[in-house]
Design an enzyme around this catalytic site. Structure first.
Site, PDB file in Angstrom:
ATOM      1  N   HIS A 156     -23.441  84.112   9.633  1.00 12.71           N
ATOM      2  CA  HIS A 156     -22.185  83.194   9.229  1.00 12.71           C
ATOM      3  C   HIS A 156     -21.732  82.382  10.359  1.00 12.71           C
ATOM      4  O   HIS A 156     -20.987  81.318  10.172  1.00 12.71           O
ATOM      5  CB  HIS A 156     -21.413  84.413   8.885  1.00 12.71           C
ATOM      6  N   ASP A 368     -18.208  75.847  14.772  1.00 13.20           N
ATOM      7  CA  ASP A 368     -18.136  76.818  13.863  1.00 13.20           C
ATOM      8  C   ASP A 368     -19.218  76.982  12.671  1.00 13.20           C
ATOM      9  O   ASP A 368     -19.512  75.804  12.447  1.00 13.20           O
ATOM     10  CB  ASP A 368     -16.895  76.579  12.794  1.00 13.20           C
TER      11      ASP A 368
END
Length: 461
Positions: A156, A368
Site C-alpha cells: 500500500h 505517498d
C-alpha cells in the site's frame, strides 16, 4: 468455491454500515462477503504474556481471526523494524532509518509465528491475499510450513528506487522473501518499475513483459508475476455521506465560525511523509504575499495522532504545534485564526461533510503510495459548486487525478501559487475539473482494484 483469506497487520473493525471502515476495509470486506472467507491478523492488543490462541468471530460468511502480540514482539516487529526501518526507507527518507539486528530478527520471527497460527486454519483451495510492508516475509514463512496455496501480496506504500532500498540492511533478504509470493501488486507503475529495476540490477534476475499482462519475474530461484493495481474508493457512497452530513453539528460549527470565509482543508495522519510543515509554510506564504487573503480564508488541518511511541512522530507533533503557533501569532486577528490545527480523530461521515464545505483540498505528501484522502475529497464535493484539489506530484493519486492542481510539495511558492489559483478559480473550470476526476474515480473504484488483483492471482494457478 475457494475461500479468500485476507492477511493484514491489523484486522479492521467492521460493523455493517458503520463509519469506522475505510475504503480498503470496505473493499476487502465486500470481497470476503461475496466468496466467503477469513480475515486474519493482529488484534491491536499488546499483551503481558503469550496469547492462548486465535480469537475467531463469525459474521455471516466471514470469519475474523485475530491474535494479540506480546510487548517484545510489538516493539521489534511493529514499532521497530516495520516503522523505524521500512517505513522511512519506503518513503524515501533514508536519513531517518533506524536499524537494529534484533528488531529485524523479531520482524522475521513474528511473521513466522503468525504464519504458524494461520496454517492450521487453511484449506487446500484457499486463495491468500497478504497486505503491506509488515508482512513481507509471510509467504516465505508459509512455504516453509508446506503451504502450496496461491498467495498474493499488495504493497500500500511506495516501493523505493533501488539506490534507496540498498540503504536498508538485509534488503536482499527482503526482496527474496517477496519473491515467494505468486503475485505482487503495487500502487503505481513507478513503484513496479522500481521493483523490477532492483530485480535486474541488484538481484541478477530477469523479467518478461507481455503487453498489459503482469510482468513475469524470475529471481532467487522463483517465478512470480508483478503489476500495478491503483487502489480506489467508492465515490458515490462518499458523496452520499457528505451530503447527509451537511447539517451535522460539527459542520454547522465550522460554518458558523468561518463567517463566510473560504476554507482550505487537509486531513492526514501525523507523519513526516505527509509534508505538513511545508504545507503550513505554503499557507503562510499565501497570506504573506497577498494581504487580500487575510481574514478571508482559513486553513483547517486535522492530523490524528499515530505511532506516538516512535520518537520521529513525537518530534513531528512538537514541530507542527510550534509552526502553527508561530504563524497564528504573526497573522491572527481578534476575529480570525489563520490555521486551525486539530490533533484528534473524526469519523469518516464527519470528514466527508467537512470536505464538501472546503473550497480547497490540500493534499501534499512528500511521498505517498496512493493517498485516498485526495480521492475522498473529490468524491465529497457538491457537483453544482465543487472545490479544487491541490495535489502533490509525489502522491500515487496524481497519476490518476490529473485534473487537480499538481504541485511539488518542496516548492513553497509553487504551493502558495496553486492555493491562490484554486481560491479564485471560476465555477465552470471547477466543474470541468471535478467532472473529469469523478469519471476516473467511478471507472477505477475499489471494487475494480480488488477484482483485477484477484483475477490475476487466480489466473496464474
Amino acid at each position: 468455491m475457494s475461500r479468500l483469506i485476507i492477511v493484514s497487520n491489523r484486522v479492521a473493525p467492521i460493523s455493517e454500515g458503520g463509519p469506522a471502515a475505510g475504503g480498503l476495509a470496505v473493499g476487502v470486506y465486500d470481497a470476503l462477503k461475496e466468496t466467503g472467507g477469513m480475515w486474519f491478523g493482529w488484534s491491536g492488543d499488546v499483551l503481558t504474556s503469550h496469547p492462548e490462541g486465535i480469537k475467531l468471530e463469525e459474521h455471516g460468511p466471514v470469519t475474523f481471526a485475530t491474535i494479540g502480540l506480546v510487548r517484545r514482539d510489538y516493539d521489534q516487529y511493529y514499532r521497530g523494524f516495520s516503522n523505524a526501518t521500512l517505513w522511512p526507507a519506503f518513503h524515501y527518507r533514508p536519513d531517518l532509518i533506524e536499524f537494529d539486528r534484533q528488531e529485524y530478527d523479531g520482524y522475521c520471527r513474528v511473521n513466522r509465528w503468525l504464519a504458524e497460527q494461520l496454517a492450521p486454519l487453511l484449506r487446500p483451495d484457499d486463495v491468500i491475499w497478504v497486505h503491506d510492508y509488515h508482512l513481507i516475509p509471510f509467504a516465505q514463512a508459509l512455504r516453509a510450513l508446506g503451504v502450496k496455496n496461491r498467495i498474493g501480496f499488495f504493497l500500500h506504500i511506495p516501493f523505493p528506487a533501488a539506490q534507496i532500498l540498498l540503504s536498508v540492511p538485509r534488503h536482499r533478504e527482503l526482496v527474496e522473501a517477496l519473491c515467494a509470493f505468486d503475485l505482487l501488486g503495487f500502487q503505481t507503475e513507478p513503484d513496479l518499475r522500481a521493483f523490477c529495476d532492483y530485480i535486474e540490477t541488484e538481484a541478477g534476475g530477469s523479467l518478461r513483459r507481455d503487453g498489459a499482462k503482469p510482468v513475469e519475474v524470475r529471481a532467487f530461484g522463483q517465478t512470480l508475476r508483478a503489476a500495478a493495481y491503483p487502489i480506489g474508493v467508492y465515490p458515490d457512497e462518499i458523496a452520499a455521506l457528505a451530503k447527509d452530513g451537511e447539517s451535522g453539528r460539527d459542520v454547522e460549527i465550522v460554518k458558523a465560525t468561518l463567517h463566510h470565509r473560504k476554507l482550505v482543508m487537509s486531513v492526514d495522519r501525523l507523519d513526516y511523509s505527509k509534508g505538513l510543515v511545508e504545507r503550513f509554510r505554503a499557507f503562510e506564504r499565501l497570506i504573506e504575499h497577498d494581504s487580500r487573503q487575510r481574514n478571508n480564508v482559513s486553513f483547517l488541518q486535522i492530523a490524528p495522532p499515530t505511532r506516538s511511541d516512535v520518537d520521529a512522530y513525537r518530534d513531528m507533533r512538537f514541530q507542527l504545534e510550534a509552526e502553527s503557533g508561530r504563524i497564528n501569532g504573526r497573522y491572527a486577528e481578534l476575529d480570525w485564526t489563520p490555521i486551525r490545527y486539530i490533533h484528534r480523530q473524526y469519523e469518516r461521515p464527519v470528514l466527508a461533510a467537512l470536505f464538501r464545505e472546503a473550497h480547497v483540498g490540500l493534499v501534499t505528501p512528500l511521498r505517498d503510495g496512493m493517498n485516498l484522502v485526495a480521492k475522498e475529497y473529490v468524491s465529497a464535493q457538491d457537483p453544482d459548486d465543487p472545490g479544487v484539489l491541490v495535489l502533490s506530484q509525489f502522491a500515487g493519486a496524481a497519476r490518476e487525478l490529473t485534473a487537480a492542481l499538481i504541485v511539488n510539495p518542496l516548492d513553497i511558492d509553487d504551493m502558495a501559487d496553486a492555493l491562490a489559483t484554486a481560491l479564485k478559480m471560476p465555477l465552470d473550470e471547477r466543474k470541468a475539473r471535478y467532472g473529469e476526476m469523478m469519471q476516473q474515480l467511478r471507472e477505477n473504484n475499489v471494487s475494480v482494484w480488488r477484482d483485477n488483483f484477484l483475477r490475476d492471482l487466480k489466473a496464474g494457478a
